[in-house]
Design an enzyme around this catalytic site. Sequence first.
Site, PDB file in Angstrom:
ATOM      1  N   ASP A  92      22.594  19.182   8.614  1.00  0.00           N
ATOM      2  CA  ASP A  92      21.423  19.040   9.484  1.00  0.00           C
ATOM      3  C   ASP A  92      21.655  17.839  10.400  1.00  0.00           C
ATOM      4  O   ASP A  92      21.889  16.734   9.917  1.00  0.00           O
ATOM      5  CB  ASP A  92      20.186  18.836   8.586  1.00  0.00           C
ATOM      6  CG  ASP A  92      18.901  18.852   9.382  1.00  0.00           C
ATOM      7  OD1 ASP A  92      18.969  19.069  10.607  1.00  0.00           O
ATOM      8  OD2 ASP A  92      17.832  18.642   8.784  1.00  0.00           O
TER       9      ASP A  92
ATOM     10  N   ASP B 163      20.658  23.164  15.223  1.00  0.00           N
ATOM     11  CA  ASP B 163      21.135  21.925  14.603  1.00  0.00           C
ATOM     12  C   ASP B 163      21.303  22.034  13.090  1.00  0.00           C
ATOM     13  O   ASP B 163      21.426  21.035  12.423  1.00  0.00           O
ATOM     14  CB  ASP B 163      20.203  20.766  14.953  1.00  0.00           C
ATOM     15  CG  ASP B 163      18.822  20.953  14.348  1.00  0.00           C
ATOM     16  OD1 ASP B 163      18.434  22.111  14.173  1.00  0.00           O
ATOM     17  OD2 ASP B 163      18.155  19.960  14.049  1.00  0.00           O
ATOM     18  N   GLU B 164      21.275  23.255  12.560  1.00  0.00           N
ATOM     19  CA  GLU B 164      21.420  23.398  11.105  1.00  0.00           C
ATOM     20  C   GLU B 164      22.431  24.496  10.781  1.00  0.00           C
ATOM     21  O   GLU B 164      22.425  25.539  11.422  1.00  0.00           O
ATOM     22  CB  GLU B 164      20.090  23.821  10.471  1.00  0.00           C
ATOM     23  CG  GLU B 164      19.047  22.741  10.398  1.00  0.00           C
ATOM     24  CD  GLU B 164      17.729  23.312   9.924  1.00  0.00           C
ATOM     25  OE1 GLU B 164      17.652  23.685   8.749  1.00  0.00           O
ATOM     26  OE2 GLU B 164      16.807  23.405  10.731  1.00  0.00           O
TER      27      GLU B 164
END
Lengths: 87, 419
Positions: free
Chosen positions: B12, B114-115
Amino acid sequence: MKVVAKPIEMAAWFTRDGIPHPIKFRIVNEDESYTVIKIDKIICTHTEKLAGNCMYVFRCQSVVEGIERIFEIKYEISTCRWILFKI
Amino acid sequence: MVSSNRIIFHIDVNSAYLSWTSVYNLQHGDTLDLRMVPSVVGGDPRSRHGIVLAKSIPAKKYGIQTGEPLFSARQKCRDLIIVPPMYDLYIRSSNAMVEILREYTPYIQRFSIDECFLDFAGTENIYKDYIELAYKIKDRIREDLGFTVNVGISTNKLLAKVASDLEKPDKVHTLFPHEIREKMWPLPVENLFMVGRATLPKLNKMNIYTIGDLANHDVEILKASLKSHGVLIWNYANGIEDSEVRSCNLPEVKGVGNSTTTSFDVADRKTAHMVLLSLVETASMRLRNLGNCCRLVSVSLKTSSFVNYSHQRKLLTPTNSTRKIAETAYNLFDEIWRGEPIRHLGVYLSELCSSEFYQISFLDDEDTEKSSRLDKAIDAIRLKYGPKAVMRSVFLHSGLKPMMGGVTEDDYPVMTSML
């Protein structure tokens, strides 16, 4: 060295593999005159990929106004722009 | 086949949008690191699209929340720095990160921009120590790409995701099943994935405040009040989750939709129809791109006093023609609109079926073959020369964009609530 991040006009040559080699550049002074700087020596180069944005970084050495100075220039691949990053 | 002793990483990016903008600025000679001062990424405050998209950790200390208007954020912190979003940079940063991750395992699920979930099944002989590997990946991203990430390690995706959220930034956490009681149960229940602002008050009413309370609650009672969702979150609270790390994040497309919040109040029928048309242009292009036709068209709108309503209609024959969908959308709109000013318009196409065959109908009012060739030609031109290459003349000098909706031209990894 201090960060200046100034856009510059560059004369460079590229190898067959597309790797740039800077030769000389000029910067616009405050009175709109030009200063031409010939790159005497490239001390080291590396690529950086910060935030996925590729740049070639050159640490160079030149005689600027009679004084030998070390500085860093960068070439941004996505925009084909050169900047004088640190001097 | 899902084995019981899997190793899953969840990566993350810490304050993703803000970190990426900050690193980009530093690379271009900016001396201020946005991550170190109260700052937010937000829309353009001059147009009405101004909300906080991401915040720095110092901005969080002022109580600024993601999603709140820039105006109220600025009231909380007067020296707040606001930077506009740069979606192409975010996609580039995200791609660069995934490229690095791919060097470690081929099993990667891009959960959002973003993960990522990484599956290390069958790599016991390559990576002896997973903690060491996590530190290596984390440090490598920081060194090469300049931003920091949190890594969560566990045996399933849910626990890995909770682990990466434990303490930020630039940290590695583990949350194996034997650590649930100690590390996950004391957390407030709203930190659990899938417990949002709708579920939270219901749980609080049942005297559930921590994840531990939820885990130890009677599942039958939860099922009675929250239906299947109650069972799902009870399982999550007990760390039970066994979905696979899918290379394709989206399981199956059930519908294609588009919506926009207009920068002015739409007050007349003609403008509303134009906004609908521009939304249909992009949505139907995506529909055709998927090789699908839709049978259900629905239109939703939000008035300036934030009242929502929507209307839908089943078509006689499935279609993917821009003209036909747009006409249905106009009719639906005319039937529901009561003349009040509109802030938000949306179009949603569902009940998809393959566009491989087309059932001709006596009731078709147009030459379907001809219109499908036209749509195909327009799509091809737009793909090659950009969305602005061809547009409908109605949009000339109208100030409206001929195609609306979507984040950027590139494929933007969207968020989903399914692990």
